[in-house]
Motif scaffolding. Structure first.
Motif, PDB file in Angstrom:
ATOM      1  N   PRO A   1     -40.021 -55.833  32.048  1.00 44.58           N
ATOM      2  CA  PRO A   1     -39.962 -54.367  31.677  1.00 44.58           C
ATOM      3  C   PRO A   1     -38.766 -53.549  32.379  1.00 44.58           C
ATOM      4  N   LYS A   2     -38.145 -53.947  33.226  1.00 45.69           N
ATOM      5  CA  LYS A   2     -36.773 -53.114  33.815  1.00 45.69           C
ATOM      6  C   LYS A   2     -35.636 -53.121  32.703  1.00 45.69           C
ATOM      7  N   VAL A   3     -35.308 -54.224  32.311  1.00 42.07           N
ATOM      8  CA  VAL A   3     -34.415 -54.318  31.353  1.00 42.07           C
ATOM      9  C   VAL A   3     -34.736 -53.544  30.222  1.00 42.07           C
ATOM     10  N   GLN A   4     -35.982 -53.403  29.368  1.00 42.40           N
ATOM     11  CA  GLN A   4     -36.108 -52.743  28.464  1.00 42.40           C
ATOM     12  C   GLN A   4     -36.124 -51.297  28.708  1.00 42.40           C
ATOM     13  N   TRP A   5     -36.429 -50.889  29.851  1.00 41.52           N
ATOM     14  CA  TRP A   5     -36.306 -49.631  30.404  1.00 41.52           C
ATOM     15  C   TRP A   5     -34.950 -49.169  30.333  1.00 41.52           C
ATOM     16  N   LEU A   6     -34.013 -49.722  30.796  1.00 38.78           N
ATOM     17  CA  LEU A   6     -32.601 -49.570  31.097  1.00 38.78           C
ATOM     18  C   LEU A   6     -32.084 -49.716  29.559  1.00 38.78           C
ATOM     19  N   LYS A   7     -32.400 -50.332  28.662  1.00 36.85           N
ATOM     20  CA  LYS A   7     -32.022 -50.141  27.313  1.00 36.85           C
ATOM     21  C   LYS A   7     -32.462 -49.012  26.804  1.00 36.85           C
ATOM     22  N   GLU A   8     -33.686 -48.472  26.884  1.00 36.10           N
ATOM     23  CA  GLU A   8     -34.430 -47.391  26.401  1.00 36.10           C
ATOM     24  C   GLU A   8     -33.399 -46.250  26.842  1.00 36.10           C
TER      25      GLU A   8
ATOM     26  N   ASP B   1     -26.635 -50.872  26.481  1.00 35.58           N
ATOM     27  CA  ASP B   1     -26.670 -52.103  25.542  1.00 35.58           C
ATOM     28  C   ASP B   1     -26.893 -53.273  26.508  1.00 35.58           C
ATOM     29  N   ASP B   2     -27.127 -54.329  25.822  1.00 38.29           N
ATOM     30  CA  ASP B   2     -27.090 -55.664  26.431  1.00 38.29           C
ATOM     31  C   ASP B   2     -26.126 -56.130  27.700  1.00 38.29           C
ATOM     32  N   SER B   3     -24.811 -55.851  27.147  1.00 39.00           N
ATOM     33  CA  SER B   3     -23.712 -55.958  27.906  1.00 39.00           C
ATOM     34  C   SER B   3     -23.822 -55.160  29.212  1.00 39.00           C
ATOM     35  N   GLN B   4     -24.014 -53.783  28.991  1.00 41.58           N
ATOM     36  CA  GLN B   4     -24.142 -52.722  30.021  1.00 41.58           C
ATOM     37  C   GLN B   4     -25.233 -53.131  31.045  1.00 41.58           C
ATOM     38  N   VAL B   5     -26.381 -53.642  30.343  1.00 43.14           N
ATOM     39  CA  VAL B   5     -27.443 -54.072  31.257  1.00 43.14           C
ATOM     40  C   VAL B   5     -27.019 -55.038  32.345  1.00 43.14           C
ATOM     41  N   ALA B   6     -26.271 -56.124  31.839  1.00 45.19           N
ATOM     42  CA  ALA B   6     -25.898 -57.203  32.451  1.00 45.19           C
ATOM     43  C   ALA B   6     -24.763 -56.807  33.778  1.00 45.19           C
ATOM     44  N   LYS B   7     -24.122 -55.986  33.235  1.00 46.31           N
ATOM     45  CA  LYS B   7     -23.208 -55.725  34.257  1.00 46.31           C
ATOM     46  C   LYS B   7     -23.747 -54.775  35.311  1.00 46.31           C
ATOM     47  N   THR B   8     -24.772 -53.933  35.131  1.00 48.15           N
ATOM     48  CA  THR B   8     -25.559 -53.019  36.094  1.00 48.15           C
ATOM     49  C   THR B   8     -26.191 -53.886  36.919  1.00 48.15           C
ATOM     50  N   ILE B   9     -26.973 -55.056  36.311  1.00 51.06           N
ATOM     51  CA  ILE B   9     -27.476 -55.858  37.200  1.00 51.06           C
ATOM     52  C   ILE B   9     -26.740 -56.608  38.219  1.00 51.06           C
ATOM     53  N   THR B  10     -25.772 -56.985  37.449  1.00 53.13           N
ATOM     54  CA  THR B  10     -24.590 -57.868  38.533  1.00 53.13           C
ATOM     55  C   THR B  10     -24.225 -57.099  39.567  1.00 53.13           C
ATOM     56  N   LYS B  11     -23.975 -55.757  39.349  1.00 54.97           N
ATOM     57  CA  LYS B  11     -23.516 -54.955  40.251  1.00 54.97           C
ATOM     58  C   LYS B  11     -24.499 -54.632  41.500  1.00 54.97           C
TER      59      LYS B  11
ATOM     60  N   ILE C   1     -25.985 -44.409  36.246  1.00 57.06           N
ATOM     61  CA  ILE C   1     -26.844 -45.780  36.812  1.00 57.06           C
ATOM     62  C   ILE C   1     -25.736 -47.087  36.448  1.00 57.06           C
ATOM     63  N   MET C   2     -25.211 -47.145  35.322  1.00 57.32           N
ATOM     64  CA  MET C   2     -23.931 -48.206  35.266  1.00 57.32           C
ATOM     65  C   MET C   2     -22.900 -48.160  36.493  1.00 57.32           C
ATOM     66  N   LYS C   3     -22.426 -46.909  36.559  1.00 53.62           N
ATOM     67  CA  LYS C   3     -21.253 -46.868  37.453  1.00 53.62           C
ATOM     68  C   LYS C   3     -21.915 -46.958  38.880  1.00 53.62           C
ATOM     69  N   PHE C   4     -22.821 -46.417  39.249  1.00 52.85           N
ATOM     70  CA  PHE C   4     -23.315 -46.556  40.691  1.00 52.85           C
ATOM     71  C   PHE C   4     -25.017 -46.970  40.685  1.00 52.85           C
ATOM     72  N   PRO C   5     -25.029 -48.157  40.383  1.00 51.45           N
ATOM     73  CA  PRO C   5     -26.710 -48.655  40.382  1.00 51.45           C
ATOM     74  C   PRO C   5     -27.290 -48.398  41.675  1.00 51.45           C
ATOM     75  N   ARG C   6     -26.555 -48.646  42.864  1.00 48.31           N
ATOM     76  CA  ARG C   6     -27.342 -48.679  44.116  1.00 48.31           C
ATOM     77  C   ARG C   6     -27.977 -47.485  44.291  1.00 48.31           C
ATOM     78  N   LEU C   7     -27.492 -46.081  43.668  1.00 45.05           N
ATOM     79  CA  LEU C   7     -28.142 -44.919  43.721  1.00 45.05           C
ATOM     80  C   LEU C   7     -29.673 -44.977  43.516  1.00 45.05           C
ATOM     81  N   MET C   8     -29.978 -45.764  42.796  1.00 41.11           N
ATOM     82  CA  MET C   8     -31.412 -46.072  42.461  1.00 41.11           C
ATOM     83  C   MET C   8     -32.480 -46.517  43.632  1.00 41.11           C
ATOM     84  N   ALA C   9     -31.577 -47.006  44.811  1.00 37.15           N
ATOM     85  CA  ALA C   9     -32.314 -47.459  45.775  1.00 37.15           C
ATOM     86  C   ALA C   9     -32.338 -46.656  46.831  1.00 37.15           C
TER      87      ALA C   9
END
Length: 92
Positions: A1-8, A12-22, A57-65
């Motif tokens: 669900p979270k991956v789909q939500w990030l896409k929504e 894109d797939d690459s940006q989701v992957a980079k965000t999760i990697t960070k 969120i892509m630049k600073f995903p830690r913000l979400m925590a």
């Protein structure tokens, strides 16, 4: 669900992957309903559009925590006390 939500949000797939990697905790400890969605709503209330929210969120995903009440809202109050307007705060 979270991956789909990030896409929504506009990633894109690459940006989701980079965000999760960070910030892998985004997939684990951050609740979608109790944590992520309320923060996105709040960012939009600050004046960010969908693409700005996704970029943030892509630049600073830690913000979400961070705590919305204890950290983020207090930071915005502080920035406004310094004289920044809503649009300036949203850009920061």
């Amino acid at each position: 669900p979270k991956v789909q939500w990030l896409k929504e949000l506009g990633m894109d797939d690459s940006q989701v992957a980079k965000t999760i990697t960070k910030f892998p905790q985004l997939m684990g400890s951050c609740s979608l309903e109790g944590n992520l969605k309320p923060k996105v709503r709040w960012l939009r209330e600050l004046g960010m559009d969908g693409s700005q929210v996704a970029k943030t969120i892509m630049k600073f995903p830690r913000l979400m925590a961070y705590s919305l009440e204890d950290n983020l809202k207090k930071m915005v109050q502080w920035l406004k006390a310094l004289g920044m307007g809503d649009s300036q705060v949203a850009k920061t």
